[in-house]
Design a protein around this motif. Sequence first.
Motif, PDB file in Angstrom:
ATOM      1  N   ALA A  31       0.847  -1.198   0.000  1.00 34.04           N
ATOM      2  CA  ALA A  31       0.000   0.000   0.000  1.00 34.04           C
ATOM      3  C   ALA A  31       0.877   1.240   0.000  1.00 34.04           C
ATOM      4  N   GLY A  32       0.468   2.239  -0.747  1.00 28.56           N
ATOM      5  CA  GLY A  32       1.160   3.523  -0.725  1.00 28.56           C
ATOM      6  C   GLY A  32       2.612   3.452  -1.117  1.00 28.56           C
ATOM      7  N   GLY A  33       2.967   2.544  -2.045  1.00 27.99           N
ATOM      8  CA  GLY A  33       4.348   2.458  -2.500  1.00 27.99           C
ATOM      9  C   GLY A  33       5.284   1.767  -1.529  1.00 27.99           C
ATOM     10  N   GLN A  34       4.752   1.141  -0.495  1.00 26.02           N
ATOM     11  CA  GLN A  34       5.601   0.421   0.443  1.00 26.02           C
ATOM     12  C   GLN A  34       4.975  -0.930   0.784  1.00 26.02           C
ATOM     13  N   THR A  35       5.804  -1.782   1.358  1.00 22.69           N
ATOM     14  CA  THR A  35       5.367  -3.139   1.698  1.00 22.69           C
ATOM     15  C   THR A  35       5.489  -3.330   3.200  1.00 22.69           C
ATOM     16  N   SER A  36       4.453  -3.887   3.803  1.00 22.35           N
ATOM     17  CA  SER A  36       4.519  -4.167   5.234  1.00 22.35           C
ATOM     18  C   SER A  36       4.521  -5.685   5.451  1.00 22.35           C
ATOM     19  N   LEU A  37       5.341  -6.109   6.389  1.00 16.95           N
ATOM     20  CA  LEU A  37       5.427  -7.511   6.794  1.00 16.95           C
ATOM     21  C   LEU A  37       5.047  -7.564   8.266  1.00 16.95           C
ATOM     22  N   ARG A  38       4.083  -8.395   8.636  1.00 13.64           N
ATOM     23  CA  ARG A  38       3.636  -8.439  10.028  1.00 13.64           C
ATOM     24  C   ARG A  38       3.547  -9.897  10.499  1.00 13.64           C
ATOM     25  N   LEU A  39       4.107 -10.116  11.670  1.00 18.87           N
ATOM     26  CA  LEU A  39       3.993 -11.416  12.333  1.00 18.87           C
ATOM     27  C   LEU A  39       3.802 -11.164  13.822  1.00 18.87           C
ATOM     28  N   GLY A  40       2.631 -11.496  14.325  1.00 18.13           N
ATOM     29  CA  GLY A  40       2.361 -11.266  15.737  1.00 18.13           C
ATOM     30  C   GLY A  40       2.422  -9.800  16.069  1.00 18.13           C
ATOM     31  N   THR A  41       3.288  -9.438  16.995  1.00 17.13           N
ATOM     32  CA  THR A  41       3.394  -8.043  17.437  1.00 17.13           C
ATOM     33  C   THR A  41       4.524  -7.292  16.753  1.00 17.13           C
ATOM     34  N   THR A  42       5.161  -7.909  15.755  1.00 18.12           N
ATOM     35  CA  THR A  42       6.285  -7.271  15.067  1.00 18.12           C
ATOM     36  C   THR A  42       5.909  -6.975  13.617  1.00 18.12           C
ATOM     37  N   ALA A  43       6.255  -5.775  13.161  1.00 17.22           N
ATOM     38  CA  ALA A  43       5.962  -5.390  11.781  1.00 17.22           C
ATOM     39  C   ALA A  43       7.161  -4.657  11.182  1.00 17.22           C
ATOM     40  N   TYR A  44       7.374  -4.869   9.882  1.00 18.45           N
ATOM     41  CA  TYR A  44       8.434  -4.195   9.138  1.00 18.45           C
ATOM     42  C   TYR A  44       7.794  -3.431   7.987  1.00 18.45           C
ATOM     43  N   THR A  45       8.367  -2.268   7.692  1.00 22.02           N
ATOM     44  CA  THR A  45       7.921  -1.473   6.554  1.00 22.02           C
ATOM     45  C   THR A  45       9.100  -1.289   5.610  1.00 22.02           C
ATOM     46  N   VAL A  46       8.918  -1.736   4.341  1.00 16.62           N
ATOM     47  CA  VAL A  46      10.019  -1.747   3.377  1.00 16.62           C
ATOM     48  C   VAL A  46       9.632  -0.889   2.177  1.00 16.62           C
ATOM     49  N   LYS A  47      10.595  -0.067   1.713  1.00 20.68           N
ATOM     50  CA  LYS A  47      10.406   0.717   0.491  1.00 20.68           C
ATOM     51  C   LYS A  47      11.516   0.367  -0.488  1.00 20.68           C
ATOM     52  N   ALA A  48      11.139   0.208  -1.764  1.00 15.23           N
ATOM     53  CA  ALA A  48      12.146  -0.026  -2.787  1.00 15.23           C
ATOM     54  C   ALA A  48      13.123   1.140  -2.834  1.00 15.23           C
ATOM     55  N   ALA A  49      14.391   0.836  -3.098  1.00 18.42           N
ATOM     56  CA  ALA A  49      15.473   1.824  -3.229  1.00 18.42           C
ATOM     57  C   ALA A  49      15.853   2.490  -1.917  1.00 18.42           C
ATOM     58  N   SER A  50      15.336   1.987  -0.791  1.00 13.47           N
ATOM     59  CA  SER A  50      15.703   2.545   0.514  1.00 13.47           C
ATOM     60  C   SER A  50      16.422   1.480   1.346  1.00 13.47           C
ATOM     61  N   SER A  51      17.554   1.872   1.909  1.00 17.02           N
ATOM     62  CA  SER A  51      18.317   0.940   2.741  1.00 17.02           C
ATOM     63  C   SER A  51      17.858   0.969   4.193  1.00 17.02           C
ATOM     64  N   VAL A  52      16.809   1.737   4.474  1.00 14.96           N
ATOM     65  CA  VAL A  52      16.278   1.832   5.837  1.00 14.96           C
ATOM     66  C   VAL A  52      14.929   1.124   5.891  1.00 14.96           C
ATOM     67  N   ILE A  53      14.788   0.206   6.801  1.00 16.07           N
ATOM     68  CA  ILE A  53      13.544  -0.541   6.989  1.00 16.07           C
ATOM     69  C   ILE A  53      12.980  -0.168   8.354  1.00 16.07           C
ATOM     70  N   GLY A  54      11.717   0.211   8.376  1.00 15.12           N
ATOM     71  CA  GLY A  54      11.087   0.537   9.641  1.00 15.12           C
ATOM     72  C   GLY A  54      10.674  -0.724  10.382  1.00 15.12           C
ATOM     73  N   LYS A  55      10.820  -0.698  11.696  1.00 10.70           N
ATOM     74  CA  LYS A  55      10.454  -1.857  12.518  1.00 10.70           C
ATOM     75  C   LYS A  55       9.681  -1.376  13.736  1.00 10.70           C
ATOM     76  N   THR A  56       8.549  -1.996  13.976  1.00  9.85           N
ATOM     77  CA  THR A  56       7.766  -1.665  15.168  1.00  9.85           C
ATOM     78  C   THR A  56       7.425  -2.954  15.909  1.00  9.85           C
ATOM     79  N   VAL A  57       7.589  -2.887  17.211  1.00  5.92           N
ATOM     80  CA  VAL A  57       7.216  -3.989  18.095  1.00  5.92           C
ATOM     81  C   VAL A  57       6.211  -3.433  19.085  1.00  5.92           C
ATOM     82  N   GLN A  58       5.073  -4.071  19.181  1.00  5.03           N
ATOM     83  CA  GLN A  58       4.003  -3.560  20.040  1.00  5.03           C
ATOM     84  C   GLN A  58       4.520  -3.281  21.445  1.00  5.03           C
ATOM     85  N   GLY A  59       4.240  -2.060  21.915  1.00  9.72           N
ATOM     86  CA  GLY A  59       4.665  -1.677  23.249  1.00  9.72           C
ATOM     87  C   GLY A  59       6.023  -1.029  23.296  1.00  9.72           C
ATOM     88  N   SER A  60       6.700  -0.928  22.122  1.00 13.97           N
ATOM     89  CA  SER A  60       8.032  -0.320  22.079  1.00 13.97           C
ATOM     90  C   SER A  60       8.050   0.827  21.066  1.00 13.97           C
TER      91      SER A  60
END
Length: 532
Positions: free
Chosen positions: A454-483
């Motif tokens: 969605a919105g030019g990015q890809t999200s990967l989610r497993l349980g309480t952990t999620a990653y947000t990936v964008k093409a051509a970007s070396s930075v991946i966002g990571k969120t863990v519930q409660g952190s």
Amino acid sequence: MKKRMKFAVLAAASAAVLGMSANMGYAAAGNGNDAVMKLKPLYEVRTIAGSGAYGLLNGSSKASAFREPTSLLYNSGLGTFLVTDTNNQQLRVIAPGTASTAAGFHFEDDDGSAPLGSLLDGAADKAAFNAPSGLARDAAGNVYVADAGNHAIRKIDVEGSVTTIAGNGLFGAADGKGAAAEFNHPMDVAVSDDGVVYVADTLNHAIRRIKDGIVTTLNAHSSRIVEYFPGSVAAAGDYADGPIAKALFNEPSGLALDGKGNLYVSDTGNDVIRYMDFAADRVTTVAGLKAGASISYGANEPYAAGGYADGAASVAKFRSPRGLDVTPEGGLLIADSLNHVVRYLLNGTVTTIAGTPDEVGRVDGIAGSALLHHPTDVAWLGGGAIGIADSGSNTIRVAAPYQVPAGVKADETIHLLYGTQVLEGDVDPMIKNGVTYVPVRVLAEKLGYNVHYAGGQTSLRLGTTAYTVKAASSVIGKTVQGSAPQTVRINAVPFNAGGRLYLPVRFFAEELGLDVQWLSDVRAVLLRNKQF
């Protein structure tokens, strides 16, 4: 006839040392090379017998129970193991899928409901043992047992008859013929091509030889005395290299003959590996101590101070090394019992092959992440595989190279493997600028992740952990519930191709904790969980 048929399994298992290769049970997939170090990244540890329970149970090999299995022989022709089940006072056979008793009579239990040992010759199913330990086999198919608790060496012929060839059930140190000889808790045996039996006479701190029925002591007796507590003294082992007759050992407990007919010795109480060269009449230390150095003991300490270190043999450290076996390439496998690992000595270098140093457990997995518990013996199985008597976990384990699934062959594509599964999608992995990339959806969904674009990015989610990936970007966002949100930086940037997002395979290794290997012979990316 019934007795002969019952013992046939033991006779077959005893054939292990001949190195029969028909119907080999273990092989390195896609790699027939038996070089251990080349195969090391692919090794996996799996339990083939024993539930881990401390007991006595035959039947299904996975549900079977042992009481400290100590030593093993492998029959490569039938894929069977002969095992000394030490505290069950028996020899057991592990055939594919089953475990059974090969020799040893259960006549009475002790106060802890464990079988009592005894000394009795006769047919295999009526003979009695007492803490049977090391095993060896001669060229005719006879099995030799270091019957430690009986202070004796036993022989089981191919007809299933058990006889005592040396020792009389009483501990001592006398040389002589047959029952006139005495031992003190012998823990291993080795047999030369011409039928000479060598014995690690552990509590006599000696290497003994049985030739033409006569027992002789090869090295010097230790005179060192330690005081365990005020007023209580006992003899202890010592250390000295040099001429065989003057050499000193400290509780030797593992033996292996090499292709020259010389003897490797696990000098357990000294935490070193020794080598007895008969032609040169010399004992040398080949691993665990610098050349020319000596071993010093603490005040009233019976043993040397062990440790753990890989590297050059002269600086490598062991902690109570036990069983040994020589590989076809001339290397030495070592059951490093109190480091809970299997080590390998080759060309003057010691390397850990399986187990996690100083961590105890019964966990299968990638060899470097698996957990062992007091391994006491190792056996070369062929095809790069290693059998392990994992005494503390009451199991028999095998460290074997990963086997590529049938049908996977080198072609113009790059295959994606997750364990033993071939992951197939409408696009294949690719190599770009020397980096291997995998299509995100194919692998992530197999790992249980929900994948959403969605919105030019890809999200990967497993349980309480999620990653947000964008093409051509070396930075991946990571969120863990409660952190608080985090960022993960990768060296190779994701990209889109053919309508698919590709991520460097190292992301899955470093962030998700998978083991990643490139299998060049079949052009495949292999990802494995580190523990099974």
